[in-house]
Design an enzyme around this catalytic site. Structure first.
Site, PDB file in Angstrom:
ATOM      1  N   PRO A   1       0.783  -1.233   0.000  1.00 53.09           N
ATOM      2  CA  PRO A   1       0.000   0.000   0.000  1.00 53.09           C
ATOM      3  C   PRO A   1       0.817   1.287   0.000  1.00 53.09           C
ATOM      4  O   PRO A   1       1.834   1.384   0.682  1.00 53.09           O
ATOM      5  CB  PRO A   1      -0.836  -0.105   1.288  1.00 53.09           C
ATOM      6  CG  PRO A   1      -0.179  -1.150   2.103  1.00 53.09           C
ATOM      7  CD  PRO A   1       0.481  -2.090   1.155  1.00 53.09           C
ATOM      8  N   ASN A   2       0.320   2.214  -0.780  1.00 52.05           N
ATOM      9  CA  ASN A   2       0.833   3.587  -0.895  1.00 52.05           C
ATOM     10  C   ASN A   2       2.127   3.706  -1.699  1.00 52.05           C
ATOM     11  O   ASN A   2       2.566   4.814  -1.987  1.00 52.05           O
ATOM     12  CB  ASN A   2       1.006   4.241   0.487  1.00 52.05           C
ATOM     13  CG  ASN A   2      -0.319   4.349   1.223  1.00 52.05           C
ATOM     14  OD1 ASN A   2      -1.271   4.896   0.672  1.00 52.05           O
ATOM     15  ND2 ASN A   2      -0.400   3.808   2.424  1.00 52.05           N
TER      16      ASN A   2
ATOM     17  N   ARG B   1       4.888  12.493  -2.310  1.00 50.62           N
ATOM     18  CA  ARG B   1       5.166  13.095  -1.001  1.00 50.62           C
ATOM     19  C   ARG B   1       6.333  12.362  -0.349  1.00 50.62           C
ATOM     20  O   ARG B   1       6.756  11.315  -0.806  1.00 50.62           O
ATOM     21  CB  ARG B   1       3.927  13.032  -0.099  1.00 50.62           C
ATOM     22  CG  ARG B   1       2.783  13.923  -0.595  1.00 50.62           C
ATOM     23  CD  ARG B   1       1.718  14.110   0.459  1.00 50.62           C
ATOM     24  NE  ARG B   1       2.278  14.605   1.707  1.00 50.62           N
ATOM     25  CZ  ARG B   1       2.107  14.013   2.899  1.00 50.62           C
ATOM     26  NH1 ARG B   1       1.430  12.906   2.992  1.00 50.62           N
ATOM     27  NH2 ARG B   1       2.628  14.535   3.980  1.00 50.62           N
TER      28      ARG B   1
ATOM     29  N   TYR C   1      11.602   8.511   0.855  1.00 49.18           N
ATOM     30  CA  TYR C   1      11.457   7.507  -0.205  1.00 49.18           C
ATOM     31  C   TYR C   1      12.035   7.940  -1.552  1.00 49.18           C
ATOM     32  O   TYR C   1      11.955   7.178  -2.518  1.00 49.18           O
ATOM     33  CB  TYR C   1       9.966   7.151  -0.368  1.00 49.18           C
ATOM     34  CG  TYR C   1       9.358   6.596   0.903  1.00 49.18           C
ATOM     35  CD1 TYR C   1       9.841   5.435   1.484  1.00 49.18           C
ATOM     36  CD2 TYR C   1       8.298   7.257   1.537  1.00 49.18           C
ATOM     37  CE1 TYR C   1       9.300   4.936   2.665  1.00 49.18           C
ATOM     38  CE2 TYR C   1       7.746   6.761   2.705  1.00 49.18           C
ATOM     39  CZ  TYR C   1       8.245   5.602   3.265  1.00 49.18           C
ATOM     40  OH  TYR C   1       7.713   5.109   4.423  1.00 49.18           O
TER      41      TYR C   1
ATOM     42  N   ASN D   1       7.860  -5.991  -1.240  1.00 51.54           N
ATOM     43  CA  ASN D   1       7.890  -4.856  -0.328  1.00 51.54           C
ATOM     44  C   ASN D   1       6.443  -4.697   0.147  1.00 51.54           C
ATOM     45  O   ASN D   1       5.630  -4.063  -0.529  1.00 51.54           O
ATOM     46  CB  ASN D   1       8.377  -3.588  -1.028  1.00 51.54           C
ATOM     47  CG  ASN D   1       8.429  -2.403  -0.054  1.00 51.54           C
ATOM     48  OD1 ASN D   1       7.897  -2.483   1.057  1.00 51.54           O
ATOM     49  ND2 ASN D   1       9.061  -1.319  -0.475  1.00 51.54           N
TER      50      ASN D   1
ATOM     51  N   ALA E   1       3.353  -0.968   4.573  1.00 54.18           N
ATOM     52  CA  ALA E   1       2.873  -0.961   5.963  1.00 54.18           C
ATOM     53  C   ALA E   1       2.437  -2.344   6.436  1.00 54.18           C
ATOM     54  O   ALA E   1       2.517  -2.652   7.634  1.00 54.18           O
ATOM     55  CB  ALA E   1       1.727   0.026   6.111  1.00 54.18           C
TER      56      ALA E   1
ATOM     57  N   ASP F   1       1.681 -15.893   6.254  1.00 53.85           N
ATOM     58  CA  ASP F   1       1.158 -17.251   6.052  1.00 53.85           C
ATOM     59  C   ASP F   1       1.080 -17.605   4.572  1.00 53.85           C
ATOM     60  O   ASP F   1       1.355 -18.752   4.186  1.00 53.85           O
ATOM     61  CB  ASP F   1      -0.234 -17.389   6.692  1.00 53.85           C
ATOM     62  CG  ASP F   1      -0.169 -17.460   8.208  1.00 53.85           C
ATOM     63  OD1 ASP F   1       0.929 -17.666   8.761  1.00 53.85           O
ATOM     64  OD2 ASP F   1      -1.233 -17.315   8.848  1.00 53.85           O
TER      65      ASP F   1
ATOM     66  N   GLU G   1      12.612  -9.906   0.925  1.00 53.64           N
ATOM     67  CA  GLU G   1      11.930  -8.685   1.377  1.00 53.64           C
ATOM     68  C   GLU G   1      12.771  -7.460   1.013  1.00 53.64           C
ATOM     69  O   GLU G   1      13.993  -7.480   1.187  1.00 53.64           O
ATOM     70  CB  GLU G   1      11.780  -8.787   2.908  1.00 53.64           C
ATOM     71  CG  GLU G   1      11.197  -7.574   3.584  1.00 53.64           C
ATOM     72  CD  GLU G   1      11.223  -7.727   5.114  1.00 53.64           C
ATOM     73  OE1 GLU G   1      12.072  -8.497   5.645  1.00 53.64           O
ATOM     74  OE2 GLU G   1      10.413  -7.069   5.770  1.00 53.64           O
TER      75      GLU G   1
ATOM     76  N   HIS H   1      12.835  -3.056   1.351  1.00 50.75           N
ATOM     77  CA  HIS H   1      12.290  -1.771   1.793  1.00 50.75           C
ATOM     78  C   HIS H   1      13.161  -0.656   1.242  1.00 50.75           C
ATOM     79  O   HIS H   1      14.392  -0.755   1.307  1.00 50.75           O
ATOM     80  CB  HIS H   1      12.237  -1.668   3.318  1.00 50.75           C
ATOM     81  CG  HIS H   1      11.337  -2.694   3.914  1.00 50.75           C
ATOM     82  ND1 HIS H   1       9.961  -2.592   3.805  1.00 50.75           N
ATOM     83  CD2 HIS H   1      11.591  -3.849   4.543  1.00 50.75           C
ATOM     84  CE1 HIS H   1       9.424  -3.662   4.373  1.00 50.75           C
ATOM     85  NE2 HIS H   1      10.385  -4.438   4.819  1.00 50.75           N
TER      86      HIS H   1
ATOM     87  N   SER I   1      13.415   2.362   2.488  1.00 50.26           N
ATOM     88  CA  SER I   1      14.048   3.032   3.624  1.00 50.26           C
ATOM     89  C   SER I   1      14.662   1.996   4.563  1.00 50.26           C
ATOM     90  O   SER I   1      14.327   0.802   4.504  1.00 50.26           O
ATOM     91  CB  SER I   1      13.006   3.860   4.376  1.00 50.26           C
ATOM     92  OG  SER I   1      12.005   3.019   4.941  1.00 50.26           O
TER      93      SER I   1
ATOM     94  N   ARG J   1      14.103   3.604  11.862  1.00 50.70           N
ATOM     95  CA  ARG J   1      12.891   4.427  11.963  1.00 50.70           C
ATOM     96  C   ARG J   1      12.116   4.066  13.238  1.00 50.70           C
ATOM     97  O   ARG J   1      12.687   3.545  14.180  1.00 50.70           O
ATOM     98  CB  ARG J   1      12.074   4.268  10.676  1.00 50.70           C
ATOM     99  CG  ARG J   1      12.871   4.746   9.432  1.00 50.70           C
ATOM    100  CD  ARG J   1      12.066   4.620   8.173  1.00 50.70           C
ATOM    101  NE  ARG J   1      10.895   5.477   8.213  1.00 50.70           N
ATOM    102  CZ  ARG J   1       9.903   5.422   7.321  1.00 50.70           C
ATOM    103  NH1 ARG J   1       9.954   4.543   6.335  1.00 50.70           N
ATOM    104  NH2 ARG J   1       8.861   6.223   7.425  1.00 50.70           N
TER     105      ARG J   1
HETATM  106  O1  CA2 Z   1      10.732   1.657   3.194  1.00 47.29           O
HETATM  107  C1  CA2 Z   1       9.834   1.009   2.646  1.00 47.29           C
HETATM  108  O2  CA2 Z   1       9.921   0.563   1.504  1.00 47.29           O
HETATM  109  C2  CA2 Z   1       8.521   0.786   3.385  1.00 47.29           C
HETATM  110  O3  CA2 Z   1       8.053  -0.533   3.078  1.00 47.29           O
HETATM  111  C3  CA2 Z   1       7.552   1.833   2.850  1.00 47.29           C
HETATM  112  C4  CA2 Z   1       6.199   1.855   3.546  1.00 47.29           C
HETATM  113  C5  CA2 Z   1       6.366   1.899   5.067  1.00 47.29           C
HETATM  114  O4  CA2 Z   1       5.107   1.763   5.713  1.00 47.29           O
HETATM  115  C6  CA2 Z   1       7.299   0.799   5.562  1.00 47.29           C
HETATM  116  O5  CA2 Z   1       7.451   0.926   6.965  1.00 47.29           O
HETATM  117  C7  CA2 Z   1       8.653   0.892   4.895  1.00 47.29           C
HETATM  118  C8  CA2 Z   1       5.371   3.052   3.039  1.00 47.29           C
HETATM  119  C9  CA2 Z   1       5.203   3.038   1.536  1.00 47.29           C
HETATM  120  C10 CA2 Z   1       4.492   4.218   0.959  1.00 47.29           C
HETATM  121  O6  CA2 Z   1       5.025   5.425   1.390  1.00 47.29           O
HETATM  122  C11 CA2 Z   1       4.703   6.633   0.868  1.00 47.29           C
HETATM  123  C12 CA2 Z   1       4.200   7.564   1.740  1.00 47.29           C
HETATM  124  C13 CA2 Z   1       3.939   8.825   1.308  1.00 47.29           C
HETATM  125  C14 CA2 Z   1       4.185   9.187  -0.005  1.00 47.29           C
HETATM  126  C15 CA2 Z   1       4.690   8.255  -0.887  1.00 47.29           C
HETATM  127  C16 CA2 Z   1       4.954   6.976  -0.442  1.00 47.29           C
END
Ligand code: CA2
Length: 144
Positions: free
Chosen positions: A9-10, A17, A22, A73, A76, A86, A97, A99, A101, A106
């Site tokens: 997600p996201n 942003r 990122y 990846n 969240a 699972d 896996e 990431h 970041s 963090r």
């Molecule tokens: O560092 C990573 O790749 C994460 O998997 C990214 C996730 C975060 O929840 C993990 O803890 C680490 C978040 C991905 C989406 O993030 C964005 C947030 C705002 C704007 C653009 C992307």
């Protein structure tokens, strides 16, 4: 060889942003990067992104018998999803896996990774290059 790359997600919001965490490249830039890494190495890539936990579980299940490795990846869902853990265990496909970041530096809640418990390697904090490292690991493993 066929590799499934799953993004949670996201991640489709990349570049829009939080460039400090990122980077400023977009999700389209990420898929272009992954496609090039795979094409240069003669690997077929399926790239999947979803904001929905069940859809990610469904995609992992659909990979059973169809791909040789998974790069994931879970975003969240990394820190919450026993369902994704699972599913990875159920299909028993070599998984890595990634990431963008360095989650270990963090917030505390990002230090636990459920999906990571079913993965052979984790690359965190290397930005897009983490996907390359994961793909190269799976290629090397497949060749052995
Ligand atoms: O560092 C990573 O790749 C994460 O998997 C990214 C996730 C975060 O929840 C993990 O803890 C680490 C978040 C991905 C989406 O993030 C964005 C947030 C705002 C704007 C653009 C992307």
């Amino acid at each position: 060889m066929r590799i499934l790359v799953i993004n949670g997600p996201n991640l489709n919001m990349l570049g829009i942003r939080e460039p400090g965490i990122y980077g400023s490249d977009s999700y389209a830039d990420l898929t272009t990067f992954i496609e090039k890494v795979c094409a240069d190495r003669g690997v077929e890539a399926d790239i999947f992104q979803s904001n929905h936990e069940g859809a990610i579980v469904d995609r992992i299940q659909a990979a059973y018998g169809a791909v040789d490795g998974i790069v994931i990846n879970p975003a969240a869902y990394t820190h919450t999803s026993v369902a994704i853990l699972d599913a990875l265990k159920a299909v028993s496909i070599p998984a890595v896996e990634v990431h963008l970041s360095d989650v270990s530096k963090r917030e505390d809640f990002r230090h636990i990774s459920y999906a990571g418990m079913a993965c052979e390697r984790t690359y965190a904090g290397y930005g897009f290059d983490g996907y390359r490292l994961a793909i190269e690991y799976l290629i090397e493993r497949h060749g052995k």
